[in-house]
Write an enzyme that holds these catalytic residues in place. Sequence first.
Site, short mmCIF file in Angstrom:
data_model
loop_
_atom_site.label_atom_id
_atom_site.label_comp_id
_atom_site.label_asym_id
_atom_site.label_seq_id
_atom_site.Cartn_x
_atom_site.Cartn_y
_atom_site.Cartn_z
CG ASP A 177 40.69 26.60 47.88
OD1 ASP A 177 41.27 25.41 47.35
OD2 ASP A 177 39.56 26.57 48.33
CD GLN B 276 32.23 22.97 40.83
OE1 GLN B 276 31.28 23.80 40.14
NE2 GLN B 276 31.77 22.32 41.76
N GLY C 189 30.61 19.25 48.63
CA GLY C 189 30.65 20.55 48.81
C GLY C 189 30.44 21.39 47.55
CB THR C 190 29.81 21.45 44.26
OG1 THR C 190 29.33 22.10 43.29
CG2 THR C 190 29.89 19.75 43.91
CB SER C 191 25.55 24.74 44.69
OG SER C 191 26.06 25.20 43.95
CB CYS D 284 53.95 41.98 34.89
SG CYS D 284 55.08 40.92 34.28
CG HIS E 105 35.86 27.35 38.15
ND1 HIS E 105 34.82 27.21 38.99
CD2 HIS E 105 35.34 27.00 36.84
CE1 HIS E 105 33.91 26.81 38.22
NE2 HIS E 105 33.99 26.49 37.02
CB CYS F 72 51.95 39.36 32.20
SG CYS F 72 52.40 41.02 31.34
P1 OAD Z 1 28.56 27.02 46.02
O1 OAD Z 1 28.70 28.27 46.90
O2 OAD Z 1 27.63 27.35 44.81
O3 OAD Z 1 27.91 25.76 46.95
C1 OAD Z 1 28.73 25.37 47.81
C2 OAD Z 1 28.01 24.15 48.52
O4 OAD Z 1 28.66 23.38 49.55
C3 OAD Z 1 26.62 24.19 48.80
O5 OAD Z 1 25.98 23.10 48.15
C4 OAD Z 1 26.45 23.99 50.47
O6 OAD Z 1 25.33 23.38 50.74
C5 OAD Z 1 27.92 22.91 50.44
N1 OAD Z 1 28.48 23.20 51.72
C6 OAD Z 1 28.96 24.39 52.79
N2 OAD Z 1 29.51 24.08 53.73
C7 OAD Z 1 29.84 22.78 53.61
C8 OAD Z 1 30.54 21.65 54.23
N3 OAD Z 1 31.18 22.05 55.43
N4 OAD Z 1 30.67 20.52 54.09
C9 OAD Z 1 29.93 20.03 52.88
N5 OAD Z 1 29.12 20.86 52.14
C10 OAD Z 1 29.15 22.12 52.44
O7 OAD Z 1 30.03 26.72 45.23
P2 OAD Z 1 30.49 25.99 44.04
O8 OAD Z 1 29.55 24.89 43.70
O9 OAD Z 1 31.78 25.40 44.25
O10 OAD Z 1 32.76 30.00 40.00
O11 OAD Z 1 30.23 27.06 43.05
C11 OAD Z 1 30.25 26.71 41.81
C12 OAD Z 1 30.96 27.90 41.07
O12 OAD Z 1 30.22 29.10 41.49
C13 OAD Z 1 32.50 28.50 41.66
O13 OAD Z 1 33.43 27.61 41.22
C14 OAD Z 1 32.37 29.80 41.38
C15 OAD Z 1 31.10 30.24 41.73
O14 OAD Z 1 30.33 31.40 40.88
C16 OAD Z 1 33.46 30.95 39.36
O15 OAD Z 1 33.91 31.62 40.10
C17 OAD Z 1 33.41 30.89 37.84
#
Ligand code: OAD
Length: 252
Positions: free
Chosen positions: A106, A103, A189-191, A150, A121, A129
């Site tokens: 970077d 997601q 590392g995703t919520s 551009c 994403h 452009c």
């Molecule tokens: P979040 O910021 O919602 O969640 C980050 C997760 O990583 C959390 O569950 C933390 O506990 C965990 N975390 C933090 N540091 C960590 C580490 N060192 N090791 C392991 N886990 C760690 O990020 P995403 O789930 O990626 O969308 O969020 C999803 C989407 O929401 C993003 O792509 C973005 C955002 O709004 C858009 O911009 C469309």
Amino acid sequence: MAEDEKITEACRLLEEAKNVVVFTGAGISAESGIPTFRGKDGMWEKYRAEDLATPYAFENDPKKVWEWYDWRRQKIQEGGPNPAHLTIAKMEKNFPNFSVITQNVDGLHRKAGSKNIIELHGNIWRVRCLEEQKIFEFLEVPLSEIPPKCKCGSLIRPDVVWFGEAMPQKEISQAFLLSEECDSMLVVGTSVLVQPAASLPFSAKTNGASIIEINLAATPVSSIANVSIFGKAGEILPEIFQRLEQCLSDGM
Ligand code: OAD
């Protein structure tokens, strides 16, 4: 289960797998010094998504939006890939089929050396452009002109998915297919809150995959995970990999 037993269990599940998917979010890049979105120090605590990450925000104030993206691009460049990204890139050679679904925008999985990457994403190093709709790589950092333009003179925007926009259709279809077909999914590392990406681990589980979660804290996936390992991805992934390599070389 103690952490050591959890790592052993994760290795056992991975040893059985031929098709592996790693599904990542902002937490995997946290140890590169890039802030996550949610949680105490998350970007959505400091900034309003509506002001920075919507088509309306860009139309209204492209300079403000680009200043935020310029800052993020600088952070990403300074941080670079961390041991979690690098370990995932190394793991690829241990499995016949191995993909990363992220997601994150970077580009750090590619920089670390991963090959099969699906970016749900978009990518912060690509721009579109507004006039010609052409998409191209744009690596200037820091930007010399904000908002950047551009060659045709029109505004360019980051080629990322903003709130209120559709996900790239090809990428999301591929991601669901890979999730349905995999034997094991690492969720790192995703919520697991933003749809439709948040459905991928559930789709994998329904289709028989084992789920290995690595996160600082529990998420909606924890309830379906075979094993949830709580800690930093940059520490746990290298441990899993080291143990896995050992098991594979022992022919266990
Ligand atoms: P979040 O910021 O919602 O969640 C980050 C997760 O990583 C959390 O569950 C933390 O506990 C965990 N975390 C933090 N540091 C960590 C580490 N060192 N090791 C392991 N886990 C760690 O990020 P995403 O789930 O990626 O969308 O969020 C999803 C989407 O929401 C993003 O792509 C973005 C955002 O709004 C858009 O911009 C469309």
